[in-house]
Design a protein around this motif. Structure first.
Motif, PDB file in Angstrom:
ATOM      1  N   VAL A  88      24.146  57.742  59.909  1.00  0.00           N
ATOM      2  CA  VAL A  88      23.444  56.847  60.838  1.00  0.00           C
ATOM      3  C   VAL A  88      22.237  56.196  60.162  1.00  0.00           C
ATOM      4  O   VAL A  88      22.027  54.990  60.269  1.00  0.00           O
ATOM      5  N   LEU A  89      21.436  56.982  59.464  1.00  0.00           N
ATOM      6  CA  LEU A  89      20.239  56.421  58.828  1.00  0.00           C
ATOM      7  C   LEU A  89      20.610  55.451  57.696  1.00  0.00           C
ATOM      8  O   LEU A  89      19.933  54.438  57.503  1.00  0.00           O
ATOM      9  N   THR A  90      21.686  55.734  56.975  1.00  0.00           N
ATOM     10  CA  THR A  90      22.157  54.793  55.960  1.00  0.00           C
ATOM     11  C   THR A  90      22.634  53.498  56.615  1.00  0.00           C
ATOM     12  O   THR A  90      22.327  52.394  56.141  1.00  0.00           O
ATOM     13  N   SER A  91      23.353  53.629  57.718  1.00  0.00           N
ATOM     14  CA  SER A  91      23.800  52.442  58.448  1.00  0.00           C
ATOM     15  C   SER A  91      22.614  51.622  58.945  1.00  0.00           C
ATOM     16  O   SER A  91      22.640  50.388  58.900  1.00  0.00           O
ATOM     17  N   LEU A  92      21.577  52.303  59.416  1.00  0.00           N
ATOM     18  CA  LEU A  92      20.382  51.580  59.864  1.00  0.00           C
ATOM     19  C   LEU A  92      19.720  50.836  58.709  1.00  0.00           C
ATOM     20  O   LEU A  92      19.248  49.710  58.881  1.00  0.00           O
ATOM     21  N   ALA A  93      19.683  51.463  57.541  1.00  0.00           N
ATOM     22  CA  ALA A  93      19.111  50.777  56.375  1.00  0.00           C
ATOM     23  C   ALA A  93      19.937  49.539  56.029  1.00  0.00           C
ATOM     24  O   ALA A  93      19.382  48.469  55.741  1.00  0.00           O
ATOM     25  N   VAL A  94      21.252  49.658  56.076  1.00  0.00           N
ATOM     26  CA  VAL A  94      22.126  48.509  55.819  1.00  0.00           C
ATOM     27  C   VAL A  94      21.876  47.427  56.867  1.00  0.00           C
ATOM     28  O   VAL A  94      21.818  46.232  56.551  1.00  0.00           O
ATOM     29  N   LEU A  95      21.696  47.842  58.131  1.00  0.00           N
ATOM     30  CA  LEU A  95      21.426  46.880  59.198  1.00  0.00           C
ATOM     31  C   LEU A  95      20.125  46.118  58.954  1.00  0.00           C
ATOM     32  O   LEU A  95      20.042  44.915  59.204  1.00  0.00           O
ATOM     33  N   VAL A  96      19.110  46.812  58.487  1.00  0.00           N
ATOM     34  CA  VAL A  96      17.831  46.146  58.217  1.00  0.00           C
ATOM     35  C   VAL A  96      17.998  45.113  57.102  1.00  0.00           C
ATOM     36  O   VAL A  96      17.566  43.963  57.229  1.00  0.00           O
ATOM     37  N   VAL A  97      18.646  45.502  56.018  1.00  0.00           N
ATOM     38  CA  VAL A  97      18.815  44.590  54.879  1.00  0.00           C
ATOM     39  C   VAL A  97      19.668  43.387  55.273  1.00  0.00           C
ATOM     40  O   VAL A  97      19.285  42.232  55.028  1.00  0.00           O
ATOM     41  N   THR A  98      20.813  43.652  55.902  1.00  0.00           N
ATOM     42  CA  THR A  98      21.678  42.535  56.292  1.00  0.00           C
ATOM     43  C   THR A  98      21.037  41.714  57.408  1.00  0.00           C
ATOM     44  O   THR A  98      21.244  40.497  57.478  1.00  0.00           O
ATOM     45  N   GLY A  99      20.247  42.360  58.263  1.00  0.00           N
ATOM     46  CA  GLY A  99      19.531  41.625  59.308  1.00  0.00           C
ATOM     47  C   GLY A  99      18.518  40.653  58.724  1.00  0.00           C
ATOM     48  O   GLY A  99      18.363  39.533  59.213  1.00  0.00           O
ATOM     49  N   ILE A 100      17.828  41.079  57.678  1.00  0.00           N
ATOM     50  CA  ILE A 100      16.874  40.184  57.007  1.00  0.00           C
ATOM     51  C   ILE A 100      17.613  38.969  56.441  1.00  0.00           C
ATOM     52  O   ILE A 100      17.164  37.830  56.597  1.00  0.00           O
ATOM     53  N   PHE A 101      18.758  39.218  55.806  1.00  0.00           N
ATOM     54  CA  PHE A 101      19.555  38.098  55.293  1.00  0.00           C
ATOM     55  C   PHE A 101      20.003  37.179  56.429  1.00  0.00           C
ATOM     56  O   PHE A 101      19.971  35.957  56.297  1.00  0.00           O
ATOM     57  N   ASN A 102      20.423  37.776  57.544  1.00  0.00           N
ATOM     58  CA  ASN A 102      20.868  36.955  58.681  1.00  0.00           C
ATOM     59  C   ASN A 102      19.733  36.084  59.210  1.00  0.00           C
ATOM     60  O   ASN A 102      19.953  34.924  59.562  1.00  0.00           O
ATOM     61  N   VAL A 103      18.522  36.622  59.274  1.00  0.00           N
ATOM     62  CA  VAL A 103      17.371  35.831  59.722  1.00  0.00           C
ATOM     63  C   VAL A 103      17.112  34.694  58.738  1.00  0.00           C
ATOM     64  O   VAL A 103      16.830  33.559  59.147  1.00  0.00           O
ATOM     65  N   LEU A 104      17.229  34.970  57.459  1.00  0.00           N
ATOM     66  CA  LEU A 104      17.041  33.915  56.451  1.00  0.00           C
ATOM     67  C   LEU A 104      18.108  32.831  56.587  1.00  0.00           C
ATOM     68  O   LEU A 104      17.812  31.646  56.425  1.00  0.00           O
ATOM     69  N   PHE A 105      19.338  33.239  56.894  1.00  0.00           N
ATOM     70  CA  PHE A 105      20.408  32.254  57.086  1.00  0.00           C
ATOM     71  C   PHE A 105      20.142  31.383  58.308  1.00  0.00           C
ATOM     72  O   PHE A 105      20.436  30.195  58.301  1.00  0.00           O
ATOM     73  N   ILE A 106      19.605  31.973  59.367  1.00  0.00           N
ATOM     74  CA  ILE A 106      19.310  31.223  60.597  1.00  0.00           C
ATOM     75  C   ILE A 106      18.183  30.238  60.336  1.00  0.00           C
ATOM     76  O   ILE A 106      18.196  29.113  60.809  1.00  0.00           O
ATOM     77  N   GLY A 107      17.176  30.668  59.588  1.00  0.00           N
ATOM     78  CA  GLY A 107      16.094  29.780  59.202  1.00  0.00           C
ATOM     79  C   GLY A 107      14.922  29.737  60.164  1.00  0.00           C
ATOM     80  O   GLY A 107      14.013  28.952  59.995  1.00  0.00           O
ATOM     81  N   GLY A 108      14.928  30.556  61.179  1.00  0.00           N
ATOM     82  CA  GLY A 108      13.813  30.578  62.127  1.00  0.00           C
ATOM     83  C   GLY A 108      13.969  31.745  63.084  1.00  0.00           C
ATOM     84  O   GLY A 108      15.006  32.391  63.131  1.00  0.00           O
ATOM     85  N   VAL A 109      12.919  31.984  63.846  1.00  0.00           N
ATOM     86  CA  VAL A 109      12.932  33.094  64.789  1.00  0.00           C
ATOM     87  C   VAL A 109      12.693  32.543  66.194  1.00  0.00           C
ATOM     88  O   VAL A 109      11.619  32.024  66.485  1.00  0.00           O
ATOM     89  N   SER A 110      13.711  32.662  67.032  1.00  0.00           N
ATOM     90  CA  SER A 110      13.587  32.239  68.431  1.00  0.00           C
ATOM     91  C   SER A 110      13.011  33.390  69.249  1.00  0.00           C
ATOM     92  O   SER A 110      12.868  34.514  68.757  1.00  0.00           O
ATOM     93  N   ILE A 111      12.719  33.119  70.502  1.00  0.00           N
ATOM     94  CA  ILE A 111      12.223  34.175  71.402  1.00  0.00           C
ATOM     95  C   ILE A 111      13.256  35.286  71.520  1.00  0.00           C
ATOM     96  O   ILE A 111      12.921  36.470  71.450  1.00  0.00           O
ATOM     97  N   LEU A 112      14.514  34.909  71.686  1.00  0.00           N
ATOM     98  CA  LEU A 112      15.587  35.896  71.816  1.00  0.00           C
ATOM     99  C   LEU A 112      15.690  36.759  70.564  1.00  0.00           C
ATOM    100  O   LEU A 112      15.837  37.979  70.649  1.00  0.00           O
ATOM    101  N   LEU A 113      15.589  36.149  69.417  1.00  0.00           N
ATOM    102  CA  LEU A 113      15.642  36.899  68.162  1.00  0.00           C
ATOM    103  C   LEU A 113      14.426  37.812  68.027  1.00  0.00           C
ATOM    104  O   LEU A 113      14.547  38.950  67.571  1.00  0.00           O
ATOM    105  N   ALA A 114      13.265  37.346  68.449  1.00  0.00           N
ATOM    106  CA  ALA A 114      12.059  38.183  68.397  1.00  0.00           C
ATOM    107  C   ALA A 114      12.228  39.418  69.280  1.00  0.00           C
ATOM    108  O   ALA A 114      11.867  40.533  68.878  1.00  0.00           O
ATOM    109  N   ILE A 115      12.797  39.234  70.469  1.00  0.00           N
ATOM    110  CA  ILE A 115      13.046  40.379  71.362  1.00  0.00           C
ATOM    111  C   ILE A 115      14.014  41.347  70.697  1.00  0.00           C
ATOM    112  O   ILE A 115      13.807  42.568  70.711  1.00  0.00           O
TER     113      ILE A 115
END
Length: 158
Positions: free
Chosen positions: A58-85
């Motif tokens: 689980v903790l390894t999966s969470l680490a993968v989620l954080v890393v891939t989540g950062i990439f996903n935010v970079l791909f989106i190019g901005g942070v909306s209210i929904l994304l901030a929540i």
């Protein structure tokens, strides 16, 4: 067709499935069987091994989620209210998972033997796990909204 963005999203989704699926299986299938089939000493021994192994997964999966989540935010190019929540909920879920496995799980692992205190720790471990699971499901729901675009979200609210 196949792109880095697609690969990152795929790994991100697989990590959610692994983390959430393993936790839900442990909570709803494995734990009830252990309670009904094993004596307290054997149940504690098996629970220790499960907490250790599942915690690593689980903790390894969470680490993968954080890393891939950062990439996903970079791909989106901005942070909306929904994304901030969603990101706030991610921080809460990670904090609870670290507490669940790092604190409660460690106490279960170090317990000398079956006792009322260990039973309470195991019950708290399950409650925190269910809370994390509920938050992750909410995060997944918000992710669906993010993939549909802000216009679709506003339309679905009305």
């Amino acid at each position: 067709m196949f792109s880095l963005r697609f690969a990152v999203l795929f790994v991100h989704i697989v990590a959610v499935i692994v983390a959430l699926g393993g936790s839900l299986f442990s909570t709803f299938a494995l734990t009830p069987v252990l309670i009904s089939e094993l004596d307290p000493v054997a149940r504690l021994r098996v629970s220790r091994r499960i907490v250790r192994r599942l915690g690593a997964i689980v903790l390894t999966s969470l680490a993968v989620l954080v890393v891939t989540g950062i990439f996903n935010v970079l791909f989106i190019g901005g942070v909306s209210i929904l994304l901030a929540i969603k990101l706030i909920l991610v921080v809460v879920a990670i904090g609870l998972a670290l507490y669940q496995y790092g604190n409660i799980g460690t106490q279960i692992w170090r317990a000398a033997g079956p006792s009322p205190e260990v039973a309470e720790l195991q019950a708290r471990f399950r409650r925190v796990g269910l809370t994390v699971g509920a938050i992750v499901l909410l995060i997944v729901y918000l992710s669906i909204g993010l993939t549909r675009g802000s216009g679709a979200i506003v339309a679905s609210i009305r």
